[in-house]
Design a protein around this motif. Structure first.
Motif, PDB file in Angstrom:
ATOM      1  N   GLN A  77       0.895  -1.243  -0.111  1.00 29.92           N
ATOM      2  CA  GLN A  77      -0.059  -0.134  -0.116  1.00 29.92           C
ATOM      3  C   GLN A  77       0.780   1.263  -0.042  1.00 29.92           C
ATOM      4  O   GLN A  77       2.037   1.251   0.731  1.00 29.92           O
ATOM      5  CB  GLN A  77      -1.035   0.246   1.338  1.00 29.92           C
ATOM      6  N   ARG A  82      -4.163   5.547   1.196  1.00 29.11           N
ATOM      7  CA  ARG A  82      -4.896   5.824   2.528  1.00 29.11           C
ATOM      8  C   ARG A  82      -5.763   6.723   2.476  1.00 29.11           C
ATOM      9  O   ARG A  82      -6.937   6.379   3.316  1.00 29.11           O
ATOM     10  CB  ARG A  82      -3.766   5.777   3.755  1.00 29.11           C
ATOM     11  N   GLY A 136      -7.861  -2.969   7.141  1.00 28.84           N
ATOM     12  CA  GLY A 136      -6.639  -3.281   6.572  1.00 28.84           C
ATOM     13  C   GLY A 136      -6.691  -4.514   5.717  1.00 28.84           C
ATOM     14  O   GLY A 136      -6.310  -4.707   4.725  1.00 28.84           O
ATOM     15  N   LEU A 164      -0.940  -6.300   9.192  1.00 28.65           N
ATOM     16  CA  LEU A 164      -1.978  -6.834   9.482  1.00 28.65           C
ATOM     17  C   LEU A 164      -2.017  -7.490  10.996  1.00 28.65           C
ATOM     18  O   LEU A 164      -1.004  -7.888  11.390  1.00 28.65           O
ATOM     19  CB  LEU A 164      -2.871  -7.844   8.632  1.00 28.65           C
TER      20      LEU A 164
END
Lengths: 236, 274
Positions: A77, A82, A136, A164
């Protein structure tokens, strides 16, 4: 014939090699885990497999009718994502992009494919939700669905569980395992060696030395023994 | 109200309104992409480059300054967006450098070679926009409309690709999308928009046209499509309102439009909280 075959690869920047003489093969249905410390060249290897950078030496050949842009990529990511205002549907659809060429709109078949992949990853319920409001784990599932839209045969996952929590991590691993059992070839980059040995069929270790083989061979190898011992000590 | 209707009788007022709304609409569409790609300042930097180019065009006594300004701005845009990650000087620093550099050199050149008796006035109207939008010739109006429609058409045609490249360049590249080409396209379009918008709000205020509608829309909506549509609608409304107010109240066009946009932004922020 193998899906992907790397021979004598040297990777690096500005003609400075980080990895030298790397060879491995990936066959259809394999689950290859690439492990190694930070800075060992994992990211460069990914970029090379995706044909985004050229290797300094050596070659990668794709077999079984696989094209370089048919590798479904799950990148790490980025900061931009975000707080990106996009619905889950829009993101999964964007995985179809490579099939479109210059065509501006998606066809009905393509949309159907996207819907199937959302179903497969269990994100259909939040199809219209905003990506940034998901957890997430849910976000990773969305990106996996997108990757599946781009490719049906092989997925390349870059640290799919970083950030995570343990429960979601286990979930993610079993989801990937399920995909693998359904016949999708997996290449996963990770620094979680324990998980690699548990789930993968083959291990590629890159670092000061290079190892490639099945996980059983890895367990017996010097690199494998050293790593697993280290991990066991850390986790008691 | 009577006054407004009276003004609308004049064709140049109608032209100005049409051109103003179109320019604002075009700027806002790419605004979403630029804000999300962390390139908010690129509009600002490029507009300063355009300012420098206008100064040079003035010295060279070029008939239509567009001939110089458009290519210079397009090339700067390409250089700025192209460099991206592997530049020696990182994105924001490069933009800041080019932006103030062009501003300073432009003003310097204007001072040294000026033939005008009202230099301060010239500089001021280039920076903050002038009423020149009200005195556009028919050719200029046509040019503005053609370019705006072109930008809108290109944006709609490549909408899905622009989204994909904005959201995740790495993934798009891996799927075989030529992200570099689309970045280039975005750069060229933004440069064209900036040159167009200089007439409307002047070079210091262009960033406002680019970023405010996008930021306001992002408070309210959650999908890329709705944000883009909302941003376009807000931009058009603000431009229209701002121009009407400025005509009626005799305030400067550019700053009035930006003033309306600031108000709308705060309204959106409050609405977005609930």
């Amino acid at each position: 014939m193998s899906l992907l075959k790397a021979e004598g690869l040297s990777l690096g920047y500005d003609s400075q090699a980080i990895i030298e003489d790397l060879s491995f093969t990936v066959n259809a249905g394999d689950y290859l885990c690439v492990v190694g410390e930070n800075g060992s060249g994992k990211t460069t290897l990914i970029k090379t497999l995706l044909r985004l950078t050229k290797p300094l030496a050596g070659s990668i050949s794709y077999g079984d009718g696989l094209l370089a842009n048919e590798i479904g990529y799950l990148p790490q990511q980025t900061v931009v994502q975000r707080d990106f205002p996009a619905s889950v549907k829009e993101i999964v659809y964007s995985g179809l992009q490579g099939r479109c060429g210059l065509r501006p709109r998606y066809t009905r078949e393509e949309k159907e494919l996207a819907r199937e992949n959302m179903e497969r990853m269990g994100v259909t319920d939040f199809a219209d939700k905003c990506y940034r409001e998901l957890s997430g784990g849910q976000q990773q599932r969305v990106l996996l669905a997108r990757a599946l839209c781009a490719a049906e045969k092989i997925l390349l996952l870059d640290e799919p569980v970083s950030g995570l929590d343990p429960v979601v991590t286990a979930d993610m691993y079993s989801l990937i395992e399920k995909l693998n059992r359904e016949g999708i070839t997996i290449i996963m980059v990770s620094h979680d060696v324990i998980a690699a040995v548990r789930y993968a069929s083959h291990i590629l270790y890159i670092g000061n030395t290079v190892f490639f083989g099945t996980k059983e061979e890895f367990r017996k190898s010097d690199q494998g023994r050293r790593f697993l011992l280290l991990e066991e000590q850390m986790h008691g | 109200m009577d006054k407004l209707i009276e003004y609308l009788q004049f064709p140049f007022v109608r032209y100005a309104l049409i051109v103003g709304v179109l320019i604002a609409l075009c700027s806002s569409l790419l605004g979403v992409t630029l804000v999300l790609k962390r390139f908010s300042f690129i509009g600002d930097g490029l507009s300063h480059v355009a300012f420098g180019a206008i100064a040079i065009a003035g010295i060279l006594r070029v008939e239509s300054s567009m001939v110089v300004v458009l290519p210079v701005t397009v090339i700067s845009a390409i250089l700025l967006l192209r460099q991206g990650q592997n530049a020696k000087i990182k994105g924001d620093a490069a933009i800041a450098m080019i932006s103030v550099g062009a501003l300073a050199v432009g003003y310097l050149l204007m001072n040294i070679f000026s033939t005008s008796s009202n230099l301060t006035g010239d500089v001021c109207s280039t920076l903050f926009g002038s009423f020149s939008i009200l005195t556009l010739s028919k050719t200029e109006v046509v040019l503005c409309i053609v370019l705006s429609v072109l930008v809108l058409a290109i944006f709609m045609f490549f909408y899905n690709k622009i989204f994909a490249v904005t959201f995740d360049e790495a993934f798009s590249r891996s799927a075989g999308v030529d992200a570099g080409a689309y970045n280039l396209l975005i750069a060229v379009i933004i440069a064209v928009i900036i040159v167009l918008a200089m007439n409307l709000v002047g070079s210091l205020l262009i960033s406002a046209l680019v970023i405010f509608p996008a930021l306001s829309a992002m408070r309210l909506f959650k999908s890329f499509k709705s944000v883009t549509v909302c941003s376009g609608v807000l931009a058009s409304l603000c431009a229209f309102l701002g121009m009407v107010i400025s005509i009626l109240a005799g305030t400067p066009v550019g700053s009035t439009i930006v003033g309306v946009q600031i108000l709308v932004f705060f309204v959106c922020m409050l609405l977005g909280r609930t």
